[in-house]
Motif scaffolding. Structure first.
Motif, PDB file in Angstrom:
ATOM      1  N   THR A 152       0.835  -1.199   0.000  1.00  0.00           N
ATOM      2  CA  THR A 152       0.000   0.000   0.000  1.00  0.00           C
ATOM      3  C   THR A 152       0.874   1.255   0.000  1.00  0.00           C
ATOM      4  N   ILE A 153       1.939   1.235   0.792  1.00  0.00           N
ATOM      5  CA  ILE A 153       2.854   2.372   0.834  1.00  0.00           C
ATOM      6  C   ILE A 153       3.590   2.523  -0.496  1.00  0.00           C
ATOM      7  N   GLU A 154       4.015   1.391  -1.060  1.00  0.00           N
ATOM      8  CA  GLU A 154       4.798   1.427  -2.294  1.00  0.00           C
ATOM      9  C   GLU A 154       3.954   1.745  -3.528  1.00  0.00           C
ATOM     10  N   ARG A 155       2.747   1.186  -3.592  1.00  0.00           N
ATOM     11  CA  ARG A 155       1.971   1.258  -4.831  1.00  0.00           C
ATOM     12  C   ARG A 155       0.649   1.996  -4.701  1.00  0.00           C
ATOM     13  N   GLY A 156       0.244   2.358  -3.486  1.00  0.00           N
ATOM     14  CA  GLY A 156      -1.027   3.036  -3.312  1.00  0.00           C
ATOM     15  C   GLY A 156      -2.184   2.161  -3.742  1.00  0.00           C
ATOM     16  N   SER A 157      -3.066   2.699  -4.569  1.00  0.00           N
ATOM     17  CA  SER A 157      -4.253   1.946  -4.999  1.00  0.00           C
ATOM     18  C   SER A 157      -3.989   1.105  -6.241  1.00  0.00           C
ATOM     19  N   LYS A 158      -2.759   1.138  -6.773  1.00  0.00           N
ATOM     20  CA  LYS A 158      -2.421   0.330  -7.950  1.00  0.00           C
ATOM     21  C   LYS A 158      -2.152  -1.108  -7.507  1.00  0.00           C
ATOM     22  N   ILE A 159      -3.026  -2.020  -7.874  1.00  0.00           N
ATOM     23  CA  ILE A 159      -2.921  -3.408  -7.433  1.00  0.00           C
ATOM     24  C   ILE A 159      -2.598  -4.305  -8.621  1.00  0.00           C
ATOM     25  N   GLY A 160      -1.425  -4.927  -8.584  1.00  0.00           N
ATOM     26  CA  GLY A 160      -1.014  -5.820  -9.651  1.00  0.00           C
ATOM     27  C   GLY A 160      -1.542  -7.227  -9.452  1.00  0.00           C
TER      28      GLY A 160
END
Length: 208
Positions: free
Chosen positions: A124-132
């Motif tokens: 969450t800290i690294e990518r925020g709302s971008k979920i791979g």
């Protein structure tokens, strides 16, 4: 050989079942013995007898691997939610039962739950709302299990419709995990009751 909750979870998450099970079992043993930060992908690879590349290809990262270790618990929650929708008429009681079940499996599998929480926090800290595809939030989509129960309560007028069922489900799930970390000796019922009283009453619809 009976299919385990872990095997079902691996298939549901779209992971490679042939390589995932042994790696997950090795990782669980290491996470149980040490903290999430102490365990390395290399150590898991050695314990499972595979190459590190295999782990990264299958799980994406240590975060994804930690999430995969929790898959057996996810299947228990899914079955419980389906059963509650079928057998429990009160829509708020369904949510309470789910929260209690989530707290119970999390306490029973505390080391892996803490690893999952840290993995999700890191992503969450690294990518925020971008979920791979191999993000732990994708491998273990906990809010999607609770969301139908919240939607039922919204349709019954028991929970506010100002937010989506997914948003509310994510908040309720996170509240259980926060309580689990801040009150390590609390029982599943105590955790669920606290979240129910503080959060669900707060998201109840308001007159006027």
């Amino acid at each position: 050989m009976a299919t385990t909750d872990l095997d079902v979870g691996i298939t549901a998450a779209g992971l490679n079942a042939s390589s995932a099970s042994d790696i997950i079992r090795a990782a669980r043993a290491l996470f149980d013995a040490g903290s999430f930060r102490e365990v390395t992908v290399g150590a898991v690879a050695r314990a499972a007898g595979v190459n590190e590349v295999t782990i990264y290809r299958t799980f994406g990262s240590k975060d994804g691997l930690a999430a995969a270790c929790w898959l057996g618990n996810l299947e228990k929650l899914r079955r419980g939610a389906v059963r509650d929708r079928r057998e429990t008429a009160d829509t708020i009681a369904r949510i309470e039962r789910h929260l209690r079940r989530l707290a119970r499996v999390s306490i029973q599998d505390r080391a892996i739950t803490l690893a999952l929480i840290q993995a999700v926090e890191h992503q969450t800290i690294e990518r925020g709302s971008k979920i791979g595809a191999l993000d732990p939030r994708k491998i273990v989509p906990l809010p999607t299990v609770l969301a139908p129960l919240v939607a039922d309560a919204q349709e019954a007028g028991r929970v506010t419709q100002a937010f989506t069922s997914f948003e509310l489900s994510a908040f309720l799930t996170n509240s259980v995990f926060i309580r689990l970390m801040t009150r390590p000796h609390a029982t599943p019922t105590e955790i669920a009751d606290f979240v129910t009283h503080v959060v669900i009453e707060g998201i109840a619809p308001r007159d006027g």
